[in-house]
Design an enzyme around this catalytic site. Structure first.
Site, PDB file in Angstrom:
ATOM      1  N   CYS A  89      80.295  45.599 -18.393  1.00  0.00           N
ATOM      2  CA  CYS A  89      80.532  46.865 -19.103  1.00  0.00           C
ATOM      3  C   CYS A  89      79.860  46.968 -20.465  1.00  0.00           C
ATOM      4  O   CYS A  89      78.992  47.821 -20.662  1.00  0.00           O
ATOM      5  CB  CYS A  89      82.030  47.095 -19.222  1.00  0.00           C
ATOM      6  SG  CYS A  89      82.782  47.330 -17.617  1.00  0.00           S
TER       7      CYS A  89
ATOM      8  N   LYS B 150      75.889  47.150 -20.678  1.00  0.00           N
ATOM      9  CA  LYS B 150      75.290  48.349 -20.046  1.00  0.00           C
ATOM     10  C   LYS B 150      75.797  49.623 -20.686  1.00  0.00           C
ATOM     11  O   LYS B 150      75.049  50.586 -20.837  1.00  0.00           O
ATOM     12  CB  LYS B 150      75.545  48.347 -18.533  1.00  0.00           C
ATOM     13  CG  LYS B 150      76.817  48.977 -18.055  1.00  0.00           C
ATOM     14  CD  LYS B 150      76.816  49.131 -16.546  1.00  0.00           C
ATOM     15  CE  LYS B 150      78.168  49.464 -16.000  1.00  0.00           C
ATOM     16  NZ  LYS B 150      78.713  50.727 -16.450  1.00  0.00           N
TER      17      LYS B 150
END
Ligand code: UDX
Ligand code: UDX
Length: 476
Positions: free
Chosen positions: A274, A277
């Site tokens: 998470c 990105k």
């Protein structure tokens, strides 16, 4: 296969909408589906990966997540969770359809929305009159509004909302049950309120807003948490220059309730599926609107520096050359409590060490199978004591509690050199120096062996790191 006991599972309880169709049995979709089913809502879990569905039907989870295995078996037995590989079957009578497929990064960092689009298109076709479509995947600002046009059927607009998740891997079930907030975004208020009903049994504040604000709450939360980590890693560097202790500094700063101690853990920086990105995707979303979001770029830059600085620290501890040195790496997963290797610091650190000629032997309590696919030339072992044999340095990359409670006196008998370099500041320096190790960490003063019998080692270690023998260090 685990078959349901008793008939038909639960439909709708106390006004809570159900059945729910969940598309995507990944970290987010699987945990959310199982937890909703555990709260007595009928959930049909749909995934294109038939092997994954078969595994789930046998009561086995494809991910390492505490509490999830037993919960899965319980909801399969109770019949509140049904596993589907046919969209029409999964959507039949569904009041809410949640899309939780991956949004992996494209080469330029933008989020790849093709899976979300495909999943939405393939399910909305079977949406009934009362169905609300919900995006659970993390999507850039404006996505839900732009995908609303995909939810028109026979001239009828099916409500589309977004409901971002805030689950952390390794504690996802607990996080689902005790969320800091529930966020729902959409232009159809009553549809959003019906989605909110799904979480009515949870004691959490519910934010209902427009979809773009909801999308930005998700990205903003991740980007801000990642920024705290990069901030404390920059402070750690300054602590090394000034002889301060970043652990104390973080506790002092974090005591201010306007800041908070959480996510001020210095070390090898953030990884996982998470933060890396989402920070890049948010930056790309800003550039799309001509905005240069400097803070985001800085936190990414600082994050990658944390890893290269750590390798330089290992090089310095071994007199600048790693060629032929045996480095024991403890921890591969991007964080403890999961087997997830996505954007794990261990991959960058190990590849860098190997590029510099080191022989790396690495271990992890659960992530070795996933790591083997990403580190084909690295020796991977299951047992930490086997991993440290004849090591010139022991390096901590993931702060698994198992490593904190290692018998460091036993390790001292197995290694070639008594040097530990802790990339997560998770070990107890006293244990290490009493066992005769030089203990090097991030943003904290180096500790040297204090035991008399370690005297000889003390001189050896001081020689090794090129410093005059240090007076014993008292840590505040
Ligand atoms: C989720 C969110 O989707 C992502 O936006 C967020 O940033 C992190 O959490 P995750 O659960 O980690 O991602 O995704 P992943 O573990 O990759 O699982 C996605 C699942 O969806 C896989 O099981 C895949 O087989 C399935 N899938 C994918 C479908 O069923 N249909 C598709 O069209 C694409
Ligand atoms: C994160 C968010 O916490 C979660 O709310 C969101 O839904 C998904 O992304 P996760 O990726 O599972 O969850 O991990 P998290 O515990 O947030 O850690 C992220 C990374 O930051 C890890 O690599 C961790 O090692 C690192 N980290 C975390 C630090 O370096 N220092 C800290 O103080 C905290």
């Amino acid at each position: 296969m685990i078959a349901p006991v008793g008939s038909g599972g639960a439909l709708a309880l106390g006004g809570r909408p159900g059945p729910v169709c969940m598309v995507g049995a990944g970290y987010v979709g699987l945990v959310t589906a199982v937890c909703l089913a555990d709260s007595d809502i009928e959930v049909r879990l749909l995934d294109v990966d038939r092997d994954r569905l078969d595994m789930l039907r046998e009561g086995r989870t494809p991910i390492h997540e505490p509490l999830l295995d037993e919960l899965l078996i319980s909801v399969l037995r109770r019949g509140t969770l049904l596993l589907c590989d046919d969209a029409a079957e999964a959507m039949r009578g569904a009041q809410v359809a949640m899309i939780a497929v991956g949004t992996p990064p494209l080469a330029d960092g933008r989020a790849d929305l093709s899976f979300v689009r495909a999943a939405l298109t393939s399910t909305v076709a079977d949406a009934g009159p009362g169905t609300v479509m919900v995006i659970k995947s993390t999507v850039p600002p404006g996505t839900t509004a732009s995908m609303r046009r995909l939810c028109r059927r026979n001239g009828r607009q099916i409500p589309l909302a977004v409901c971002p998740e805030f689950l952390s891997e390794g504690s996802a079930v607990k996080d689902f049950r005790h969320p800091p907030q529930v966020v729902i975004g959409g232009d159809d208020r009553s549809a959003c309120e019906r989605v909110a009903q799904l979480f009515a049994h949870l004691d959490a504040p519910v934010f209902i807003t427009d979809s773009t604000s909801a999308e930005l709450i998700k990205y903003g939360t991740n980007a801000f948490l990642a920024m705290k980590i990069s901030f404390i890693n920059e402070m750690a560097q300054l602590c090394e220059h000034t002889g301060a202790d970043v652990g104390m500094v973080a506790s002092g700063i974090g005591a201010d309730t306007r800041i908070g101690r959480a996510f001020l853990g210095a070390g090898l920086g953030f990884g996982g599926s998470c933060f890396p990105k989402d920070v890049r995707a948010l930056d790309m979303a800003a550039s799309y609107h001509g905005q240069s979001f400097g803070l985001l770029r800085a936190e990414v830059e600082v994050n990658s520096q944390a890893r290269s600085r750590f390798v330089a620290k290992i090089q310095k501890a071994l007199r600048g050359t790693l060629a032929g040195r045996r480095i024991a790496v403890l921890g591969l997963a991007f964080k403890p409590g999961t087997d997830d290797m996505r954007q794990a610091a261990s991959v960058d650190v190990i590849r860098h060490l190997e590029d510099l000629g080191a022989n790396v032997v690495a271990t992890d309590p659960v992530a070795v199978p996933n790591a083997a696919r990403m580190l084909p030339s690295t020796t991977l072992v299951g047992d930490p004591y086997e991993c440290v044999v004849a090591a010139d340095a022991v390096v901590i990359v993931t702060e698994w509690p198992e490593y904190r409670s290692l018998d460091w006196h036993r390790v001292a008998q197995l290694v070639r050199r008594h040097i530990v370099i802790d990339g997560r500041n998770c070990l107890d320096g006293d244990d290490l120096v009493q066992a005769g190790f030089t203990y090097i960490s991030v943003g904290r003063p180096t500790r040297h062996p204090i035991s008399k019998s370690a005297g000889r080692w003390k001189r050896q270690a001081a020689d090794l790191v090129g410093q005059p023998p240090a007076r014993s260090m008292r840590i505040a």
